[in-house]
Scaffold this motif. Structure first.
Motif, short mmCIF file in Angstrom:
data_model
loop_
_atom_site.label_atom_id
_atom_site.label_comp_id
_atom_site.label_asym_id
_atom_site.label_seq_id
_atom_site.Cartn_x
_atom_site.Cartn_y
_atom_site.Cartn_z
N ASP A 428 0.85 -1.18 0.00
CA ASP A 428 0.00 0.00 0.00
C ASP A 428 0.89 1.23 0.00
O ASP A 428 1.34 1.69 1.04
CB ASP A 428 -0.92 0.00 1.22
N PRO A 429 1.20 1.76 -1.20
CA PRO A 429 2.22 2.81 -1.29
C PRO A 429 1.95 4.01 -0.40
O PRO A 429 2.84 4.49 0.30
CB PRO A 429 2.18 3.22 -2.77
N GLU A 431 0.24 4.41 2.37
CA GLU A 431 0.46 4.09 3.77
C GLU A 431 1.95 3.94 4.05
O GLU A 431 2.48 4.45 5.03
CB GLU A 431 -0.27 2.78 4.09
N HIS A 432 2.61 3.23 3.14
CA HIS A 432 4.03 2.95 3.31
C HIS A 432 4.86 4.24 3.38
O HIS A 432 5.62 4.46 4.32
CB HIS A 432 4.49 2.07 2.15
N ALA A 435 4.19 6.47 6.33
CA ALA A 435 4.66 5.93 7.60
C ALA A 435 6.08 6.38 7.91
O ALA A 435 6.39 6.74 9.03
CB ALA A 435 4.58 4.41 7.59
N SER A 560 -6.86 6.36 2.61
CA SER A 560 -6.23 5.10 2.97
C SER A 560 -4.81 5.44 3.36
O SER A 560 -4.13 6.21 2.71
CB SER A 560 -6.28 4.13 1.81
N MET A 566 -8.77 0.55 8.16
CA MET A 566 -9.81 0.89 7.22
C MET A 566 -10.50 -0.38 6.72
O MET A 566 -9.86 -1.32 6.32
CB MET A 566 -9.20 1.60 6.02
N GLU A 567 -11.78 -0.34 6.75
CA GLU A 567 -12.54 -1.46 6.18
C GLU A 567 -12.84 -1.15 4.72
O GLU A 567 -12.87 0.00 4.32
CB GLU A 567 -13.84 -1.64 6.95
N ASP A 568 -13.07 -2.22 3.97
CA ASP A 568 -13.36 -2.01 2.55
C ASP A 568 -14.53 -1.07 2.35
O ASP A 568 -14.54 -0.23 1.47
CB ASP A 568 -13.69 -3.35 1.89
N GLU A 569 -15.53 -1.22 3.19
CA GLU A 569 -16.73 -0.41 3.02
C GLU A 569 -16.43 1.07 3.20
O GLU A 569 -17.14 1.93 2.70
CB GLU A 569 -17.81 -0.83 4.04
N LEU A 571 -14.11 2.61 1.95
CA LEU A 571 -13.48 3.17 0.77
C LEU A 571 -14.48 3.48 -0.33
O LEU A 571 -14.11 4.01 -1.35
CB LEU A 571 -12.44 2.19 0.23
N LEU A 572 -15.72 3.12 -0.10
CA LEU A 572 -16.70 3.33 -1.17
C LEU A 572 -16.82 4.82 -1.43
O LEU A 572 -16.95 5.62 -0.51
CB LEU A 572 -18.05 2.75 -0.75
N ASP B 25 6.20 -3.66 4.70
CA ASP B 25 5.16 -3.26 3.74
C ASP B 25 5.40 -3.89 2.37
O ASP B 25 4.55 -3.80 1.49
CB ASP B 25 5.13 -1.73 3.55
N ASN B 65 -20.77 1.27 -6.39
CA ASN B 65 -19.43 0.91 -5.93
C ASN B 65 -19.20 -0.59 -6.03
O ASN B 65 -18.47 -1.18 -5.24
CB ASN B 65 -19.23 1.37 -4.48
N LEU B 84 -14.55 -2.61 -5.71
CA LEU B 84 -15.40 -1.69 -4.94
C LEU B 84 -15.30 -0.28 -5.52
O LEU B 84 -14.88 0.67 -4.84
CB LEU B 84 -14.97 -1.67 -3.48
#
Lengths: 939, 132
Positions: A428-429, A431-432, A435, A560, A566-569, A571-572, B25, B65, B84
């Protein structure tokens, strides 16, 4: 096969271009050698090598400019026989995008890079003083390498020879093998493929030139560092090196900044920075040059850090070439959204990097021991100590970014040795990178604050100490208060972010204090204060916009990588807006109101009403994101966001998707094919039942009433059935006006779509045939009437009641200069007593008489108003009787039509984004200001 | 030992620490079969190609979505994927897809997708005037 004599080609630009390339390459080599000899003989010149060298460099520059002019000529004249024109322009490309098209291609961007090297080289020749020969030796050598990228010759090495560069004036038929070239007149048949629509905007016109100016400017401190090493003058170059370093930092930084404005404003990423490899690799050289500027300042003030400065300038240059390599080699294809393709110059670029890296480092290590370094170490209470630490922090940050960004390169290297090597990738660029860069930024901010209060060499520390601690204490106190206020606004929870905000605000306060109360008009020092204040402001902007980024079109706070778990939902991002149906979103009520076309651009007006917790409206505004269709409206090529900018809040909107029917012809066809039409036969006043609806045919009109009809077109025959459509299960009713018309020999259909009912209504084509027969078979009777007169026609009594000076007729569009009037006719059926009124229209437009017919459908009477006699005041009419076939009118109805009146919208709310823009802009101003002040002091 | 060297050394140590921490990561590309076996619910990347002959479903009226399609991973394993997000422009033209997501109830749910399309300007096709 015998040689084909091609027709229509213009060959001289290609020949001239080739000649100019060779001249520029040879003159660059000549300049390098001559500068080298001039430097060797600098102490006691035997011959005028410097003059020769300068002339060679001028010739090199003039020939590159000439080559660019030739390429522009080719592109402007759309000479598709040349590959570069064929690949980058097209007949319909507006003139203003010719520049963008020029540097869209790799050859063009290399030329742009060289262009700036030439300009900067001329500045050095003009102003460079005693450093000229040494510096220009290296700059000319860089130009030799760059010119080789456009040489386009084959070397007899390797399998089937290897290519050295690509000639931008090569003919299309020499690089592509296609059957079409068997045709001597192929030029008549081909057209250019044009410029990518995403690049057709003004950012593409300004972002690359500024960025390449930054690239080119990075070479100059590098050349000065090498010149210093070569000449064993380790201190003399520091002054010009710093000025050029500041300029490079300004130019490259501005280039990157323009790129991120572009990304935010015109592209649909929904942000200004995405840690994309291509972005990273232009940021890293900039960070290194910033580190170099700081060590350069230390070196100038104290004599420490000369070595570090040299290494940083060498690295910055090599990294910019490395970034060019990454971007152009296609190696990033799995990790970057920037789609670049290979050009076959990868090995050449690797050689370019390695050559200068080895040259620079060899020279550096050969001289390492000679480079002066004060015996006395930096004191911990000196400014240079913490500035050096700060530079180290920047460099460490750059190494981390470079390492992660270079994973694809490492994968390629490992796979070369071990074909079964598992490629590694950053999962996950965002986030990475966030960080670790969080800590780097925190340290940078703290150090850019604290070192301001310290003095070079810790001068007079014992007396100064008390003052230092008092100042720092006050600053820390103020920072704490300001941090508290800021986190009330941004609502940060994570302590790491609070720490970063604290650090940024500390730097802000200290540098403000410095700028306003300490340096008092000392211009030289104010540049750095401005830049540091900018940096701190930028950090606040990043925090605010990142943490408080809200998908208004969804229901959750999100970026993100900035929030854990974070849950997938969460991100909608998208929401569906149906035309004229207000939707409640997070804090706003959004209504998709209208859409309109401007050329091939289709904009959607979306009204946002901001509401408070009790649901009261606070603020209302309209945003109009758009999509751009290709020139034939066969498909959507791009979408442009629309942004509402306010001091503290931005609302970003983009069209994520349109109904399938509106995306491209293919999807539209697929939708059409899926419709199931049933034919119903309708009668005036009757009710027809379909599976889910019932329809009342209310009126029949002999003109088109559909809103899509263009006013000016005159129909020969037209029919509209006005019907009322009711849903069987929902309590709703709609009026539909499907129509059909004959115009000349073309049939025009005006189907009616009722989106809420998923219904489409067509009038069957056979209707027009019936009508057409009717019109041809009409047998008109002519009669003349004065106002108030009557005329008996069969059982009908026709009375001319009055003249209407403001006539209305569905087919009549009013225009200035028209003479138009209608006659109000009363028609009475003497047998039944039924009365009707009708108003046929008579018109003179541009001295031509014409008329619009009317009908009394119930009676089957057709009327025309054909002439006005100005002398007698009598009007001429025509009447014909032909009972129209108004029974069993065939109407086709589909009830499975997908809705076409909605958009899929993404809307993001950013807070405090302007802090980011203002802050980064201030950094650039600070850099530029520092440079200008230093230039004015002494060249 | 100079003070600046000590601080620089500390910084380096910090950098190495960051390095090690952030290196976690780094992952490898997964296949569907491997991703399905993961139990910790973390997101992984899968490279594959769109199965162009299989059904693609995007019904914004029902859920803007949710876009489903079939992808074949590098092992030739073909699975249905839920993305999604909206159906991207020119999706059918994609040559390669990189999905980021995880398995949920037996279906791969992707939260992000990187799509590689053939560059319009680099293919060897000659545009013929009459076709335009």
């Amino acid at each position: 096969m015998s040689e084909i004599q091609y027709i229509g080609e213009t060959l001289w630009p290609g020949q001239l271009g080739h000649l100019l390339i060779i001249i520029s390459f040879v003159s660059a080599i000549g300049a390098t050698i001559a500068y080298f000899l001039a430097e060797k003989e600098r102490e006691n010149p035997v011959s005028n090598w410097l003059g020769t060298a300068n002339w060679s460099y001028v010739i090199h520059g003039v020939s590159i400019f000439g080559l660019m002019a030739v390429i522009f000529y080719i592109m402007l004249n759309r000479m598709y026989e040349y590959a570069y024109a064929f690949n980058h322009v097209s007949d319909d490309l507006p003139f203003k995008y010719t520049f963008s098209a020029f540097w869209e291609g790799q050859e063009g961007s290399f030329l742009l890079w060289m262009f700036w090297h030439i300009i900067l080289g001329w500045v050095i020749i003009w102003k460079g003083g005693q450093w000229r020969p040494a510096v220009m030796t290296f700059l000319s050598l860089i130009q030799v390498f760059l010119t080789s990228k456009i040489l386009g010759t084959y070397l007899p090495f390797g399998d089937g020879g290897s290519k050295l560069g690509i000639n931008p004036t090569v003919l299309l038929r020499d690089v592509q093998d296609a059957p079409i070239f068997a045709n001597a007149e192929y030029l008549e048949l081909i057209t250019g493929s044009g410029l990518n629509i995403l690049l057709q905007n003004y950012w593409m016109t300004i972002h690359p030139p500024v960025t390449f100016l930054g690239f080119a400017a990075l070479s100059i401190p590098f050349c000065f560092a090498l010149a210093g090493l070569w000449r064993r003058d380790y201190k003399g170059w520091l002054d010009p090196g710093l000025k050029w370093g500041l300029f490079a930092g300004f130019a490259l930084g501005t280039g990157i900044l323009l790129g991120s404005v572009w990304a935010y404003e015109a592209l649909t990423f929904g942000g200004y920075w995405a840690w994309d490899p291509v972005e990273n690799m232009s940021l890293v050289p900039w960070l290194i040059i910033i580190a170099g500027i700081h060590t350069n300042l230390i070196a100038k003030s104290t004599g420490h850090s000369i070595r570090a400065t040299m290494v940083f300038y060498i690295l910055a240059f090599c990294l910019i070439v490395y970034s060019t390599y990454l971007v152009r080699s296609g190696i990033l294809e799995d990790t970057s959204v920037h789609a670049f393709t290979e050009m076959g110059l990868e090995n050449q670029l690797i050689f370019f990097i390695l050559f200068f890296l080895i040259l620079g480092l060899t020279l550096f290590f050969m001289r390492y021991r000679e480079i002066p370094n004060p015996k006395k170490e930096e004191d911990w209470n000196s400014r240079e100590f913490w500035m050096f630490i700060g530079s180290m922090v920047i460099v460490i940050g750059s190494i981390l970014i470079t390492y992660s960004t270079s994973l694809p390169v490492m994968n390629a290297i490992m796979q070369f040795f071990d074909p079964f090597y598992q490629s590694r990738v950053v999962e996950d660029p965002i986030e990475h990178y966030n960080a670790h860069q969080l800590w780097i930024a925190t340290l940078m901010a703290l150090l850019s604050g604290i070192s301001i209060y310290l003095r070079y060499r810790g001068a007079n520390w014992l007396n100064y100490r008390k003052k230092f601690f008092t100042q720092t204490g006050i600053a820390l106190l103020l920072t704490a208060v300001l941090t508290w206020a800021t986190i009330q606004w941004i609502q940060v929870v994570a302590w790491q972010y609070i720490l970063l905000i604290f650090a940024a605000l500390f730097s802000f306060i200290v540098n403000m204090d410095h700028l306003l109360f300490r340096i008092k008009g000392n211009l030289k020092a104010s540049g750095s204060a401005i830049a540091h204040i900018g940096f701190a402001t930028m950090i606040i902007g990043i925090m605010a916009s990142g943490i408080n980024k809200t998908y208004v079109s969804s229901n959750v706070f999100a970026q993100s990588g900035m929030l854990e778990g974070m849950e997938d939902e969460d991100l909608l991002r998208n929401i569906v807006l149906i035309k004229n149906e207000p939707i409640f979103m997070r804090g706003y009520i959004a209504t998709y109101e209208t859409d309109r076309f401007d050329g091939n651009e289709r904009s959607f007006d979306i009204r946002f009403v901001e509401i408070d917790e009790e649901g009261r409206g606070l603020d209302s505004f309209v945003l109009s994101p758009n999509v751009i269709y290709d020139k034939n409206f066969t498909q959507i090529e791009a979408a442009n966001p629309d942004i509402r900018r306010q001091p503290l809040i931005d609302i970003f909107t983009r069209i994520a998707r349109l109904p399938a029917q509106q995306i491209d012809l293919e999807s539209a066809q697929a939708v059409e094919d899926s419709l199931r039409f049933e034919t119903y036969y309708m009668n005036l006043g009757d009710t027809t039942f379909t599976s889910r609806h019932y329809i009342v045919l209310e009126e029949i009109h002999h003109s088109i009433l559909h809103p899509d009809k263009e006013g000016s077109a005159e129909d020969d025959i037209a029919l509209t059935l006005k019907m009322r459509v009711h849903s069987l299960d929902k309590d709703s009713a709609f009026t539909a006006l499907p129509g059909i018309a004959l115009r000349g020999s073309f049939v025009f259909r005006y189907p009616e779509q009722i989106d809420p009912l998923n219904m489409r209504i067509h009038l069957a084509d056979t209707l027009i045939e019936d009508l057409f027969h009717t019109e041809k078979e009409l047998n008109y009777t002519e009669f003349q009437l004065a106002q108030g007169d009557r005329f008996q026609y069969d059982e009908y009594e026709i009375t001319f009641l009055n003249v209407n000076q403001e006539p209305w007729h569905p087919s009549y569009d009013e225009r200035d200069g028209d003479i138009a009037l209608s006659a109000i006719l009363e028609v009475v059926n003497t047998e039944t007593g039924a009365e009707y009124r009708t108003e046929p229209v008579y018109m003179i437009r541009d001295n031509i008489q014409s008329n619009f017919k009317t009908m009394v459908p119930e009676a089957g009477l057709h009327f025309r108003f054909t002439r006005v006699d100005p002398n007698t005041g009598k009007m001429t009419f025509m009447v014909a009787e032909q009972p129209m076939k108004i029974q069993n009118l065939p109407v086709q109805i589909a009830e499975n039509v997908p809705r076409s009146d909605f958009i899929v919208l993404e809307a993001i709310r950013f807070e405090g984004l302007n802090f980011f823009w203002v802050g980064s802009f201030m950094m650039m101003i600070g850099l530029l200001f520092s440079m200008i002040v230093r230039l004015r002091n002494k060249m | 030992m100079k003070k600046i060297h000590i601080v620089a050394g500390l910084l380096m140590a910090g950098a190495v620490l960051l390095f090690v921490i952030t290196s976690t990561d780094f992952g490898t590309y997964y296949t569907f079969a491997e991703a399905e076996l993961l139990e910790d619910g973390r997101n992984v990347k899968i490279i594959g190609q769109l199965s162009k002959d299989k059904e693609m479903v995007y019904n914004p009226e029902i859920d803007p979505n949710r876009f489903t399609f079939y992808m074949t991973d590098e092992e030739g394993d073909e699975r249905m994927v839920v993305l999604l997000s909206e159906k991207p422009q020119d999706f059918e033209m994609s040559e390669q897809l990189v999905l980021t997501g995880r398995f949920r109830d037996g279906t791969f749910v992707a939260r992000e997708m990187l799509m590689k399309c053939p560059s319009k300007y680099q293919d060897d096709e000659i545009f013929v005037r009459s076709e335009i």
